[in-house]
Scaffold this motif. Structure first.
Motif, short mmCIF file in Angstrom:
data_model
loop_
_atom_site.label_atom_id
_atom_site.label_comp_id
_atom_site.label_asym_id
_atom_site.label_seq_id
_atom_site.Cartn_x
_atom_site.Cartn_y
_atom_site.Cartn_z
N UNK A 187 0.84 -1.21 0.00
CA UNK A 187 0.00 0.00 0.00
C UNK A 187 0.88 1.26 0.00
N UNK A 188 1.86 1.27 0.88
CA UNK A 188 2.72 2.46 0.97
C UNK A 188 3.57 2.62 -0.30
N UNK A 189 4.08 1.51 -0.83
CA UNK A 189 4.89 1.57 -2.04
C UNK A 189 4.09 2.14 -3.20
N UNK A 308 7.20 1.76 7.01
CA UNK A 308 7.17 2.46 5.73
C UNK A 308 8.52 3.02 5.34
N UNK A 309 9.26 3.53 6.32
CA UNK A 309 10.57 4.11 6.03
C UNK A 309 11.53 3.06 5.46
N UNK A 312 10.73 2.54 1.80
CA UNK A 312 11.12 3.78 1.12
C UNK A 312 12.62 3.84 0.88
N UNK A 313 13.39 3.39 1.85
CA UNK A 313 14.85 3.48 1.73
C UNK A 313 15.35 2.69 0.54
N UNK A 314 14.74 1.53 0.29
CA UNK A 314 15.17 0.71 -0.84
C UNK A 314 14.53 1.18 -2.14
N UNK A 315 13.23 1.46 -2.11
CA UNK A 315 12.54 1.86 -3.33
C UNK A 315 13.04 3.19 -3.85
#
Length: 346
Positions: A187-189, A308-309, A312-315
């Motif tokens: 969802x977050x991605x 979520x973080x 995010x760090x990888x994406x």
């Protein structure tokens, strides 16, 4: 063959199988197995307890004495306990081999007792069924030496899902709508990708009407008019192939994962995986920036935590490479395609 009745006379009150083997001898195979799919029903416990008991009863009645009984996954997970607690007299000293795909569905107490015997087998995929050079489900075939042709499949993917032509990347998720798969991170991605100028495609396989499935159905309706996003609820083989071939990045943020076939398939198609370091994915996906593996073996992006973080760090690193260094990104995709995760290795 009907299984014989099991009850207190056969099993002790503390037995892990006592509670589930309340099977009538009149229960029939047609009633239990004449259904649309093999599993995913509320009475699965009774169905496969019946199956396991019937298999052992057949061995006992037909005087079959195999060298090894191979029990595969949770469907036959009761066989070792039945052999020990109910069939010991007629099938003494029977040797067993258990293949367990997912420890989530194992009997915890039995598993703990035998944990020293476990050996891992790395999963593999069928390189004939999943082959971008010959795949009948994709419009453009390509290889590691012609990975630029993948762009034609990306355009076909956009047309198929009514996405606008965009200069940004396509990020995808293909898998079950299940908490095991880290759906809160999917969802977050999705929204993070849209915020960064990318497009997101999801194919979510759902067998149950639960909170997660309902959430993504509502999300599909909410995003229906968004030309940079498409959510497909339900699995279709043809579309899965097109997504793997047309996407640039594949997110696999599982909470736990015995191996993780999706990243292996994605890499076969030059779709760079962004995964959480769990289960077999720690043995197959190596972070481009931080892995200790040689540069020639680094084939994706990895994160470790479940917030979520973390994803995010990888994406964000993956999206940054795609936009700022497209040549490097194509090289990373080629590295993915050169990796051998066929069944020739396991």
């Amino acid at each position: 063959m009907a299984a014989r009745t099991c009850g207190p006379a056969d099993l002790t009150e503390t037995s892990p199988v006592h509670a589930v083997l309340t099977i009538s001898p009149d229960a029939g195979a047609a009633e239990f197995f004449g259904r649309e799919r093999m599993y995913g029903y509320p009475d699965d416990t009774q169905r496969f307890a019946f199956f396991s008991t019937a298999a052992l009863e057949f061995m006992a009645q037909a005087r079959k004495r195999p060298d090894i009984v191979h029990c595969h996954d949770w469907q036959t997970g009761l066989v070792p306990l039945l052999l020990r607690e109910q069939y010991r007299a007629v099938l003494p000293d029977q040797r067993l081999c258990c293949t367990i795909h997912n420890f989530r569905f194992g009997l915890g107490r039995s598993l703990k007792e035998h944990q020293a015997k476990f050996r891992g087998v790395l999963n593999g995929i069928d390189y004939h069924a999943w082959d971008p050079e010959t795949d009948p489900y994709i419009p453009a075939h390509y290889s590691v030496s012609a990975v630029e042709r993948k762009q034609r499949d990306k355009r076909a993917l956009r047309r198929r899902f009514w996405l606008r032509e965009s200069p940004g990347p396509v990020v995808a998720y293909v898998g079950r709508l299940d908490e095991q798969k880290g759906m809160h991170l999917v969802h977050h991605a999705l929204f993070y990708t849209l915020q960064r100028g990318g497009q997101f495609v999801l194919m979510g396989d759902a067998h149950y009407h639960d909170g997660i499935t309902d959430h993504f159905r509502h999300l599909k309706d909410y995003l229906n008019a968004n030309a940079d996003c498409h959510l497909e609820i339900g699995y279709q083989e043809e579309l899965a192939h097109l997504i793997y071939a047309g996407a640039d990045l594949l997110v696999v943020p599982s909470m736990f994962e015995p191996c993780g076939l999706a990243p292996l398939i994605g890499m076969r198609y030059g779709t760079v995986p962004v995964v959480r370091a769990t289960g077999g994915m720690t043995d197959t996906v190596f972070d481009r920036d931080y892995s200790r593996h040689p540069l020639a073996e680094r084939n994706g992006y990895v994160f470790h935590h479940t917030d979520n973080q973390a994803i995010e760090s990888a994406l964000s690193r993956a999206l940054r490479l795609w936009s700022a260094q497209p040549g490097e990104f194509r090289g990373l995709a080629a590295t993915c395609m050169r990796a051998d995760y066929s069944w020739s290795r396991p």
